[in-house]
Design a protein around this motif. Structure first.
Motif, mmCIF file in Angstrom:
data_model
loop_
_atom_site.group_PDB
_atom_site.id
_atom_site.type_symbol
_atom_site.label_atom_id
_atom_site.label_comp_id
_atom_site.label_asym_id
_atom_site.label_seq_id
_atom_site.Cartn_x
_atom_site.Cartn_y
_atom_site.Cartn_z
ATOM 1 N N LYS A 147 8.527 2.710 2.056
ATOM 2 C CA LYS A 147 7.236 2.282 2.597
ATOM 3 C C LYS A 147 7.328 0.831 3.078
ATOM 4 N N THR A 151 1.883 -2.034 3.269
ATOM 5 C CA THR A 151 1.126 -0.776 3.195
ATOM 6 C C THR A 151 0.281 -0.735 1.924
ATOM 7 N N LYS A 152 -0.965 -0.337 2.053
ATOM 8 C CA LYS A 152 -1.859 -0.234 0.903
ATOM 9 C C LYS A 152 -1.456 0.947 0.025
ATOM 10 N N GLU A 154 -2.937 3.398 -1.275
ATOM 11 C CA GLU A 154 -3.450 4.719 -0.892
ATOM 12 C C GLU A 154 -2.719 5.304 0.326
ATOM 13 N N ASP A 155 -1.907 4.476 1.005
ATOM 14 C CA ASP A 155 -1.202 4.938 2.204
ATOM 15 C C ASP A 155 0.308 5.049 2.009
ATOM 16 N N TYR A 156 0.795 4.892 0.784
ATOM 17 C CA TYR A 156 2.232 4.983 0.542
ATOM 18 C C TYR A 156 2.807 6.302 1.052
ATOM 19 N N THR A 157 2.135 7.406 0.681
ATOM 20 C CA THR A 157 2.647 8.726 1.058
ATOM 21 C C THR A 157 2.692 8.877 2.569
ATOM 22 N N ARG A 158 1.714 8.315 3.250
ATOM 23 C CA ARG A 158 1.697 8.369 4.718
ATOM 24 C C ARG A 158 2.966 7.763 5.298
ATOM 25 N N ASP A 159 3.391 6.627 4.752
ATOM 26 C CA ASP A 159 4.605 5.965 5.236
ATOM 27 C C ASP A 159 5.831 6.860 5.058
ATOM 28 N N GLN A 162 5.705 9.778 7.497
ATOM 29 C CA GLN A 162 6.000 9.364 8.871
ATOM 30 C C GLN A 162 7.503 9.259 9.078
ATOM 31 N N TYR A 194 2.225 10.126 -9.438
ATOM 32 C CA TYR A 194 2.395 9.783 -8.033
ATOM 33 C C TYR A 194 3.666 10.413 -7.462
#
Length: 347
Positions: A147, A151-152, A154-159, A162, A194
């Protein structure tokens, strides 16, 4: 030649500057006609006994280059000429980032170790993809993903998603790097709930591709038995393909370097010979407790063929080197492969 002539000169200069200089040197020498063939004749070892099949991939030999060396996938074709069976690029993050302030890379010469707090410095996802498109198709590439620092939570998984989805066509396997001590919110990345959330999300996206890619988890050498039991449970529950044991350590126990020098260096992850026993213990524990239910890539303190065989005897199926490659030079890979052939022939 490397240890007697080149290493003393290189070790006289700043480690990070030497890293960039060495990259340029290898790249430029490899462009000279005949040198690629020369390197391969000197270092590449081929033998059927070296071949390994794990998570659907056939490896020509079990010795790989760990992530962190070729972060941006700019030199993997040239590095393959030193005899590696596979090369792991990254850690790649969605956006390019400069990492932590310099100086952030330190040699512990008497300990044959390195302390780094690089902080996932890399050129970003698009730059890595651009380089990976140059893969000649003859080398197994692993994609180590993470990540961005800003990155916040709550957005770790998004990174991670992606990176995973964008790199999927270009790498042979993935590594979820959740154990680097040089990034923020390290605690969350090691929280069991997590990890389950992250792995399940990546596994779900993996299922959207016609060809699914193996996914491994890179863990720290400092985990206690209870934490290792949780790793085994996570792998069983998520059906993850394997584990890389291990990342760098925050422990400074038993080092030859002075406490004053350690205070001067400050925080960072320790690699090399000082963590050999710790990583071997983790490998052995995972292998025995899980009854070898998943493949393990062993990394940490491999500076000789004896170190490599020790990892395999502990339960490692594949190996990776990094700090040992820096201290011992490219002959290390050749020596390990020759030792593995000798062992296979003696059985």
């Amino acid at each position: 030649m490397y240890k007697l002539l080149l290493r003393p000169i290189l070790f006289y200069f700043d480690p990070e500057k030497v890293h960039h200089f060495t990259f340029s040197l290898i790249r430029n020498i490899s462009k000279i006609p005949g040198f690629t063939a020369l390197f391969r004749s000197l270092y590449v070892v081929k033998d059927p006994s070296l071949e390994r099949d794990f998570f659907g991939i056939k490896f020509a030999n079990p010795v790989g280059l760990a992530a962190g060396f070729d972060k941006n996938a700019v030199l993997y074709n040239e590095l393959a000429n030193f005899g590696f069976g596979f090369i792991e690029i990254g850690t790649v993050t969605p956006k390019g980032q400069v990492g932590n302030p310099k100086k952030r890379l330190f040699r512990l010469k008497d300990d044959k170790g390195i302390i780094n707090r690089m902080g996932f410095n890399n050129d970003g996802l698009e730059a890595a993809i651009s380089q990976l498109k140059k893969n000649k198709g003859k080398l197994i590439i692993g994609g180590n993903i993470g990540k961005n620092t800003d990155t916040k939570p709550e957005d770790y998984t998004r990174d991670y998603l992606q990176c995973f989805n964008s790199l999927h066509p270009y790498v042979d396997y993935f590594v979820l790097n959740v154990s680097c001590p040089n990034v923020g919110s390290h605690a969350k990345l090691n929280d069991k709930d997590y990890l389950l959330e992250l792995i399940n999300a990546v596994q779900k996206d993996n299922g959207n591709f016609g060809e699914q890619k193996p996914i491994l988890l890179k863990i720290a050498p400092d985990l206690n038995d209870q934490q290792l039991d949780e790793i085994i449970e996570i792998i069983a529950e998520t059906k993850l393909d394997g584990v890389i044991a291990s990342n760098t350590s925050t422990d400074r126990t038993g080092l030859k370097v002075s406490n004053e020098r350690l205070a001067e260096i400050g925080n960072g992850g320790l690699s090399g010979q000082p963590i050999k026993a710790k990583s071997t213990r983790v490998i052995k524990y995972l292998a025995e407790k899980s009854n070898k239910s998943f493949p393990i890539i062993g990394v940490g303190g491999i500076h000789s063929s004896e170190d490599a065989l020790e990892k395999i005897e502990a339960g490692a199926d594949l190996l990776q080197v990094y700090t040992g490659f820096i201290y011992e030079g490219p002959k290390l890979i050749k020596n390990i492969n020759r030792a593995l052939i000798k062992k296979a022939n003696s059985l």
